[in-house]
Write a protein that holds these residues in place. Structure first.
Motif, PDB file in Angstrom:
ATOM      1  N   ILE A  36       1.046  -1.185  -0.094  1.00  0.00           N
ATOM      2  CA  ILE A  36       0.007  -0.048  -0.091  1.00  0.00           C
ATOM      3  C   ILE A  36       1.007   1.211  -0.076  1.00  0.00           C
ATOM      4  O   ILE A  36       0.693   2.151  -0.778  1.00  0.00           O
ATOM      5  CB  ILE A  36      -0.879   0.087   1.363  1.00  0.00           C
ATOM      6  CG1 ILE A  36      -1.978  -1.099   0.991  1.00  0.00           C
ATOM      7  CG2 ILE A  36      -1.550   1.244   1.382  1.00  0.00           C
ATOM      8  CD1 ILE A  36      -2.722  -1.430   2.379  1.00  0.00           C
ATOM      9  N   LEU A  37       1.767   1.247   0.754  1.00  0.00           N
ATOM     10  CA  LEU A  37       2.662   2.445   0.790  1.00  0.00           C
ATOM     11  C   LEU A  37       3.582   2.637  -0.483  1.00  0.00           C
ATOM     12  O   LEU A  37       3.723   3.733  -0.684  1.00  0.00           O
ATOM     13  CB  LEU A  37       3.755   2.375   1.902  1.00  0.00           C
ATOM     14  CG  LEU A  37       3.122   2.597   3.554  1.00  0.00           C
ATOM     15  CD1 LEU A  37       4.141   2.027   4.672  1.00  0.00           C
ATOM     16  CD2 LEU A  37       2.430   3.823   3.697  1.00  0.00           C
ATOM     17  N   GLU A  38       3.971   1.407  -0.854  1.00  0.00           N
ATOM     18  CA  GLU A  38       4.724   1.617  -2.483  1.00  0.00           C
ATOM     19  C   GLU A  38       3.884   2.038  -3.430  1.00  0.00           C
ATOM     20  O   GLU A  38       4.090   3.112  -4.138  1.00  0.00           O
ATOM     21  CB  GLU A  38       5.110   0.101  -2.690  1.00  0.00           C
ATOM     22  CG  GLU A  38       5.945   0.306  -4.001  1.00  0.00           C
ATOM     23  CD  GLU A  38       6.551  -1.076  -4.345  1.00  0.00           C
ATOM     24  OE1 GLU A  38       7.831  -1.011  -4.856  1.00  0.00           O
ATOM     25  OE2 GLU A  38       6.089  -2.071  -3.952  1.00  0.00           O
ATOM     26  N   SER A  39       2.326   1.667  -3.318  1.00  0.00           N
ATOM     27  CA  SER A  39       1.350   2.293  -4.359  1.00  0.00           C
ATOM     28  C   SER A  39       1.004   3.710  -4.327  1.00  0.00           C
ATOM     29  O   SER A  39       0.800   4.516  -5.188  1.00  0.00           O
ATOM     30  CB  SER A  39      -0.109   1.327  -4.249  1.00  0.00           C
ATOM     31  OG  SER A  39      -0.495   1.769  -3.088  1.00  0.00           O
ATOM     32  N   MET A  40       1.192   4.193  -2.967  1.00  0.00           N
ATOM     33  CA  MET A  40       1.214   5.361  -2.608  1.00  0.00           C
ATOM     34  C   MET A  40       2.433   6.329  -2.874  1.00  0.00           C
ATOM     35  O   MET A  40       2.215   7.626  -2.673  1.00  0.00           O
ATOM     36  CB  MET A  40       0.725   5.927  -1.228  1.00  0.00           C
ATOM     37  CG  MET A  40      -0.647   5.058  -1.080  1.00  0.00           C
ATOM     38  SD  MET A  40      -1.209   4.910   0.774  1.00  0.00           S
ATOM     39  CE  MET A  40      -1.474   6.736   0.979  1.00  0.00           C
ATOM     40  N   GLY A  41       3.388   5.782  -3.082  1.00  0.00           N
ATOM     41  CA  GLY A  41       4.747   6.557  -3.330  1.00  0.00           C
ATOM     42  C   GLY A  41       5.552   6.732  -2.226  1.00  0.00           C
ATOM     43  O   GLY A  41       6.484   7.443  -2.152  1.00  0.00           O
ATOM     44  N   TYR A  42       5.168   6.321  -1.045  1.00  0.00           N
ATOM     45  CA  TYR A  42       6.055   6.568   0.405  1.00  0.00           C
ATOM     46  C   TYR A  42       7.122   5.846   0.330  1.00  0.00           C
ATOM     47  O   TYR A  42       8.021   6.190   0.877  1.00  0.00           O
ATOM     48  CB  TYR A  42       5.041   6.587   1.471  1.00  0.00           C
ATOM     49  CG  TYR A  42       4.032   7.442   1.631  1.00  0.00           C
ATOM     50  CD1 TYR A  42       4.356   8.646   2.089  1.00  0.00           C
ATOM     51  CD2 TYR A  42       2.683   7.191   1.533  1.00  0.00           C
ATOM     52  CE1 TYR A  42       3.520   9.546   2.088  1.00  0.00           C
ATOM     53  CE2 TYR A  42       1.670   8.148   1.698  1.00  0.00           C
ATOM     54  CZ  TYR A  42       2.169   9.460   2.052  1.00  0.00           C
ATOM     55  OH  TYR A  42       1.151  10.495   2.092  1.00  0.00           O
ATOM     56  N   VAL A  43       7.434   4.484  -0.073  1.00  0.00           N
ATOM     57  CA  VAL A  43       8.271   3.597  -0.208  1.00  0.00           C
ATOM     58  C   VAL A  43       8.519   2.898  -1.371  1.00  0.00           C
ATOM     59  O   VAL A  43       7.707   3.178  -2.380  1.00  0.00           O
ATOM     60  CB  VAL A  43       8.104   2.579   0.974  1.00  0.00           C
ATOM     61  CG1 VAL A  43       7.960   3.266   2.411  1.00  0.00           C
ATOM     62  CG2 VAL A  43       7.070   1.676   0.529  1.00  0.00           C
ATOM     63  N   ILE A  75      12.977   1.184   1.240  1.00  0.00           N
ATOM     64  CA  ILE A  75      13.535   2.418   1.648  1.00  0.00           C
ATOM     65  C   ILE A  75      12.472   3.565   1.455  1.00  0.00           C
ATOM     66  O   ILE A  75      11.602   3.481   0.394  1.00  0.00           O
ATOM     67  CB  ILE A  75      14.677   2.827   1.076  1.00  0.00           C
ATOM     68  CG1 ILE A  75      14.546   2.838  -0.465  1.00  0.00           C
ATOM     69  CG2 ILE A  75      15.816   1.687   1.379  1.00  0.00           C
ATOM     70  CD1 ILE A  75      15.710   3.327  -1.305  1.00  0.00           C
ATOM     71  N   PRO A  76      12.544   4.566   2.286  1.00  0.00           N
ATOM     72  CA  PRO A  76      11.336   5.716   2.334  1.00  0.00           C
ATOM     73  C   PRO A  76      11.903   6.544   0.997  1.00  0.00           C
ATOM     74  O   PRO A  76      13.063   6.528   0.483  1.00  0.00           O
ATOM     75  CB  PRO A  76      11.718   6.572   3.356  1.00  0.00           C
ATOM     76  CG  PRO A  76      13.114   6.104   3.974  1.00  0.00           C
ATOM     77  CD  PRO A  76      13.315   4.796   3.648  1.00  0.00           C
ATOM     78  N   THR A  77      10.757   7.124   0.349  1.00  0.00           N
ATOM     79  CA  THR A  77      11.074   7.891  -0.648  1.00  0.00           C
ATOM     80  C   THR A  77      10.792   9.440  -0.224  1.00  0.00           C
ATOM     81  O   THR A  77      11.000  10.216  -0.961  1.00  0.00           O
ATOM     82  CB  THR A  77      10.194   7.777  -1.740  1.00  0.00           C
ATOM     83  OG1 THR A  77       8.822   7.753  -1.476  1.00  0.00           O
ATOM     84  CG2 THR A  77      10.375   6.200  -2.522  1.00  0.00           C
TER      85      THR A  77
END
Length: 80
Positions: A36-43, A75-77
């Motif tokens: 979910i976080l990856e799809s939202m661009g956070y990681v 890793i965080p983006t």
């Protein structure tokens, strides 16, 4: 739960296993959170290859175990 995961990411890279342990959830739930976080661009997922150990953010604690065990590292983006 997403907010707690992001708080952990402020410290740097985190593996699925570390996230699950810190949040007291299953590995599958932790994978879902990271997707979910990856799809939202956070990681973003850090692709671990044998030749990239020297670039890996976990190199100081891993000793190459990631490559052998297939650990996924995110890793965080975002800027902290």
């Amino acid at each position: 739960m997403l907010e707690k995961a992001l708080e952990l990411m402020k410290k740097g890279s985190v593996s699925i296993e570390e996230l699950a342990q810190e949040l007291g959830i299953t590995r599958e739930e932790a994978e879902g959170i990271m997707k979910i976080l990856e799809s939202m661009g956070y990681v973003k997922e850090y692709e671990v290859e044998e030749s990239t150990c020297e670039k890996c953010p976990l190199r100081k604690v891993c000793g190459g175990k990631c490559v052998r065990s297939g650990v996924k590292v995110f890793i965080p983006t975002f800027q902290i």
